[in-house]
Write a protein that holds these residues in place. Structure first.
Motif, PDB file in Angstrom:
ATOM      1  N   GLY A 249       0.795  -1.220   0.000  1.00 24.16           N
ATOM      2  CA  GLY A 249       0.000   0.000   0.000  1.00 24.16           C
ATOM      3  C   GLY A 249       0.829   1.271   0.000  1.00 24.16           C
ATOM      4  N   GLU A 250       2.167   1.123  -0.044  1.00 19.98           N
ATOM      5  CA  GLU A 250       3.044   2.288  -0.026  1.00 19.98           C
ATOM      6  C   GLU A 250       3.808   2.418  -1.342  1.00 19.98           C
ATOM      7  N   MET A 251       4.410   3.579  -1.546  1.00 26.10           N
ATOM      8  CA  MET A 251       5.141   3.876  -2.773  1.00 26.10           C
ATOM      9  C   MET A 251       6.539   3.258  -2.723  1.00 26.10           C
ATOM     10  N   ILE A 252       6.939   2.635  -3.825  1.00 26.82           N
ATOM     11  CA  ILE A 252       8.297   2.122  -3.978  1.00 26.82           C
ATOM     12  C   ILE A 252       8.834   2.601  -5.319  1.00 26.82           C
ATOM     13  N   THR A 253      10.154   2.497  -5.496  1.00 27.80           N
ATOM     14  CA  THR A 253      10.791   2.881  -6.762  1.00 27.80           C
ATOM     15  C   THR A 253      11.329   1.637  -7.441  1.00 27.80           C
ATOM     16  N   ILE A 254      11.012   1.482  -8.729  1.00 28.80           N
ATOM     17  CA  ILE A 254      11.367   0.281  -9.481  1.00 28.80           C
ATOM     18  C   ILE A 254      12.333   0.662 -10.600  1.00 28.80           C
ATOM     19  N   HIS A 255      13.442  -0.089 -10.708  1.00 31.17           N
ATOM     20  CA  HIS A 255      14.432   0.117 -11.763  1.00 31.17           C
ATOM     21  C   HIS A 255      14.431  -1.103 -12.680  1.00 31.17           C
ATOM     22  N   GLN A 256      14.143  -0.882 -13.965  1.00 29.25           N
ATOM     23  CA  GLN A 256      14.164  -1.955 -14.959  1.00 29.25           C
ATOM     24  C   GLN A 256      14.869  -1.454 -16.204  1.00 29.25           C
ATOM     25  N   LEU A 257      16.017  -2.081 -16.507  1.00 31.47           N
ATOM     26  CA  LEU A 257      16.848  -1.636 -17.627  1.00 31.47           C
ATOM     27  C   LEU A 257      17.116  -0.143 -17.491  1.00 31.47           C
TER      28      LEU A 257
ATOM     29  N   LYS B  78       7.956   5.102 -10.205  1.00 33.19           N
ATOM     30  CA  LYS B  78       7.412   4.976  -8.864  1.00 33.19           C
ATOM     31  C   LYS B  78       6.041   4.311  -8.979  1.00 33.19           C
ATOM     32  N   ALA B  79       5.753   3.437  -8.024  1.00 28.70           N
ATOM     33  CA  ALA B  79       4.479   2.721  -8.056  1.00 28.70           C
ATOM     34  C   ALA B  79       4.103   2.328  -6.631  1.00 28.70           C
ATOM     35  N   ILE B  80       2.847   1.998  -6.448  1.00 32.05           N
ATOM     36  CA  ILE B  80       2.366   1.536  -5.156  1.00 32.05           C
ATOM     37  C   ILE B  80       2.434   0.015  -5.124  1.00 32.05           C
ATOM     38  N   PHE B  81       3.060  -0.511  -4.073  1.00 28.39           N
ATOM     39  CA  PHE B  81       3.137  -1.966  -3.902  1.00 28.39           C
ATOM     40  C   PHE B  81       1.740  -2.453  -3.541  1.00 28.39           C
ATOM     41  N   TYR B  82       1.183  -3.272  -4.417  1.00 27.80           N
ATOM     42  CA  TYR B  82      -0.223  -3.647  -4.334  1.00 27.80           C
ATOM     43  C   TYR B  82      -0.446  -5.005  -3.676  1.00 27.80           C
ATOM     44  N   GLY B  83       0.611  -5.846  -3.660  1.00 31.03           N
ATOM     45  CA  GLY B  83       0.483  -7.191  -3.095  1.00 31.03           C
ATOM     46  C   GLY B  83       1.126  -8.225  -3.995  1.00 31.03           C
ATOM     47  N   LEU B  84       0.708  -9.473  -3.852  1.00 30.66           N
ATOM     48  CA  LEU B  84       1.225 -10.563  -4.663  1.00 30.66           C
ATOM     49  C   LEU B  84       0.204 -11.015  -5.694  1.00 30.66           C
TER      50      LEU B  84
ATOM     51  N   LEU C  81       5.280  -9.756  -8.033  1.00 34.34           N
ATOM     52  CA  LEU C  81       4.975  -8.515  -7.321  1.00 34.34           C
ATOM     53  C   LEU C  81       3.922  -7.737  -8.105  1.00 34.34           C
ATOM     54  N   LEU C  82       2.873  -7.305  -7.429  1.00 32.12           N
ATOM     55  CA  LEU C  82       1.845  -6.466  -8.052  1.00 32.12           C
ATOM     56  C   LEU C  82       2.060  -5.022  -7.643  1.00 32.12           C
ATOM     57  N   VAL C  83       2.098  -4.131  -8.637  1.00 31.85           N
ATOM     58  CA  VAL C  83       2.227  -2.704  -8.353  1.00 31.85           C
ATOM     59  C   VAL C  83       1.191  -1.929  -9.160  1.00 31.85           C
ATOM     60  N   LYS C  84       0.762  -0.821  -8.595  1.00 35.61           N
ATOM     61  CA  LYS C  84      -0.129   0.086  -9.311  1.00 35.61           C
ATOM     62  C   LYS C  84       0.703   1.284  -9.751  1.00 35.61           C
ATOM     63  N   ASN C  85       0.844   1.442 -11.096  1.00 40.78           N
ATOM     64  CA  ASN C  85       1.739   2.473 -11.604  1.00 40.78           C
ATOM     65  C   ASN C  85       1.098   3.859 -11.597  1.00 40.78           C
ATOM     66  N   GLU C  86       1.835   4.829 -12.108  1.00 41.99           N
ATOM     67  CA  GLU C  86       1.362   6.213 -12.073  1.00 41.99           C
ATOM     68  C   GLU C  86       0.148   6.435 -12.968  1.00 41.99           C
ATOM     69  N   GLU C  87      -0.099   5.504 -13.907  1.00 41.91           N
ATOM     70  CA  GLU C  87      -1.307   5.584 -14.741  1.00 41.91           C
ATOM     71  C   GLU C  87      -2.461   4.816 -14.101  1.00 41.91           C
ATOM     72  N   ASN C  88      -2.267   4.381 -12.864  1.00 40.82           N
ATOM     73  CA  ASN C  88      -3.293   3.676 -12.098  1.00 40.82           C
ATOM     74  C   ASN C  88      -3.587   2.287 -12.650  1.00 40.82           C
ATOM     75  N   ARG C  89      -2.635   1.732 -13.384  1.00 38.98           N
ATOM     76  CA  ARG C  89      -2.761   0.375 -13.899  1.00 38.98           C
ATOM     77  C   ARG C  89      -1.959  -0.583 -13.018  1.00 38.98           C
ATOM     78  N   VAL C  90      -2.522  -1.785 -12.797  1.00 41.81           N
ATOM     79  CA  VAL C  90      -1.840  -2.793 -11.992  1.00 41.81           C
ATOM     80  C   VAL C  90      -0.940  -3.638 -12.897  1.00 41.81           C
ATOM     81  N   GLU C  91       0.339  -3.757 -12.537  1.00 40.72           N
ATOM     82  CA  GLU C  91       1.311  -4.512 -13.313  1.00 40.72           C
ATOM     83  C   GLU C  91       1.906  -5.632 -12.465  1.00 40.72           C
ATOM     84  N   ARG C  92       2.388  -6.668 -13.156  1.00 40.77           N
ATOM     85  CA  ARG C  92       3.121  -7.742 -12.500  1.00 40.77           C
ATOM     86  C   ARG C  92       4.604  -7.554 -12.760  1.00 40.77           C
TER      87      ARG C  92
END
Length: 333
Positions: free
Chosen positions: A282-290, A295-301, A307-318
């Motif tokens: 439920g908190e903000m984390i920073t993700i580095h890929q290539l 920045k995204a919200i850690f959403y759960g598993l 890892l599920l995150v909700k990005n700045e466009e409010n989309r949930v990503e794996r």
């Protein structure tokens, strides 16, 4: 095949409040009375206090405070995990020893490799894991799970739950799990790590080795200065010294329980428990890929452990890979 020594320990455990005769032990174990006497002397060397009375037999009246295969077997309430225990006072790494044991086909599903001290303990990405003799839990579990290789990372998450349950149930502490393999506390300091490795063919696991390191009774000065800001132990956090044997046995029972549920019912049982301990859900984390950073919200598993995150466009990503900044300062897995 269970050893004669382990069978003897189990018989003594079942009769811990009374005496059991040497004749009865001899009959049940199919060995001579003199062999029983020799085994009793070996148990005494491990630190057991054994009372022997003529015409009554033997009973254990005191227990050792050191870690050996025998002391861990004594009172271990598992069905299959730890029925074979390989113990070393000192080894380079329980993970290396477990791999060698599995490759030589002298292990079985649920074999535990444990040491009182590791001279070359390691974590993920070959990072060094600092250990001190007699102050923590350093073990590896050899498994032969009926799983396809791509599901093996779920065993890391499962192990983290068993560790967190053990700490929560035996201490007043409130552990958190940092995805995918660390146990820490709200101050951000790490007390445990997990390393999962496997030998597999394309669609079949030969074996999995799960290495677990848990800091139990260390003091802050036991670590190099550069680690003192990041490492901790149950003793440091609670102000109490803990029984390493009790913690190991409780962890093995917890692991077996959730592993059996997982094999029977699937990952959902692990996911539900894991998310209760999840660090920064439920908190903000920073993700580095290539070359990308977001920045995204850690959403759960996810259902598969990603890892599920909700990005700045409010989309949930794996997320299956990438470096994550969990803190405002640099940290290591």
């Amino acid at each position: 095949m269970e050893s004669t020594r382990n069978k003897l320990i189990h018989l003594l455990a079942e009769n811990k409040d009374t005496y059991i005769s040497g004749q009865k032990l001899s009959e049940q174990l199919n060995i001579s009375r003199s062999a029983i006497w020799k085994h009793m002397n070996d148990l005494k060397k491990d630190g057991y206090l054994i009372e022997a009375k003529s015409k009554l037999g033997y009973r254990i009246i005191g227990y050792p405070d050191k870690i050996t295969a025998n002391t861990l077997q004594w009172g271990l309430d598992t069905n299959w995990l730890g029925k074979k225990i390989i113990h070393r006072e000192v080894t380079s790494s329980t993970q290396i020893l477990a791999h060698n044991t599995a490759k030589e086909s002298i292990s079985e599903h649920g074999t535990i490799v444990i040491a009182n001290e590791q001279t070359s303990g390691r974590g993920r990405m070959n990072r060094t894991w600092h250990t001190k003799k007699g102050d923590g839990m350093w073990l590896s579990i050899i498994l032969e799970p009926p799983l396809p290789p791509y599901l093996a990372p779920q065993l890391t998450l499962l192990t983290a739950v068993a560790l967190a349950d053990t700490i929560k149930e035996l201490t007043p502490l409130h552990p958190l799990i940092k995805w995918p393999n660390d146990i820490l506390f709200s101050n951000g300091k790490k007390c445990a790590g997990i390393l999962t490795e496997l030998q597999a063919e394309q669609d079949q696991i030969d074996y999995v080795i799960i290495g677990v390191g848990l800091n139990i009774n260390q003091q802050l000065e036991d670590w190099p200065e550069e680690l003192q800001q990041r490492a901790t132990s149950l003793r440091i956090e609670s102000g109490t010294e803990w029984s390493i044997q009790q913690i190991i046995q409780h962890f093995l029972v917890s692991f077996e329980h959730i592993y059996d549920l997982y094999i029977k019912k699937g990952f959902q049982v692990v996911k539900t428990k894991w998310e209760k301990y999840g660090f920064r859900i439920g908190e903000m984390i920073t993700i580095h890929q290539l070359n990308k950073q977001q920045k995204a919200i850690f959403y759960g598993l996810a259902e598969d452990g990603a890892l599920l995150v909700k990005n700045e466009e409010n989309r949930v990503e794996r997320l299956y890979s990438g470096e994550i900044d969990w803190f405002d300062y640099s940290s290591s897995d």
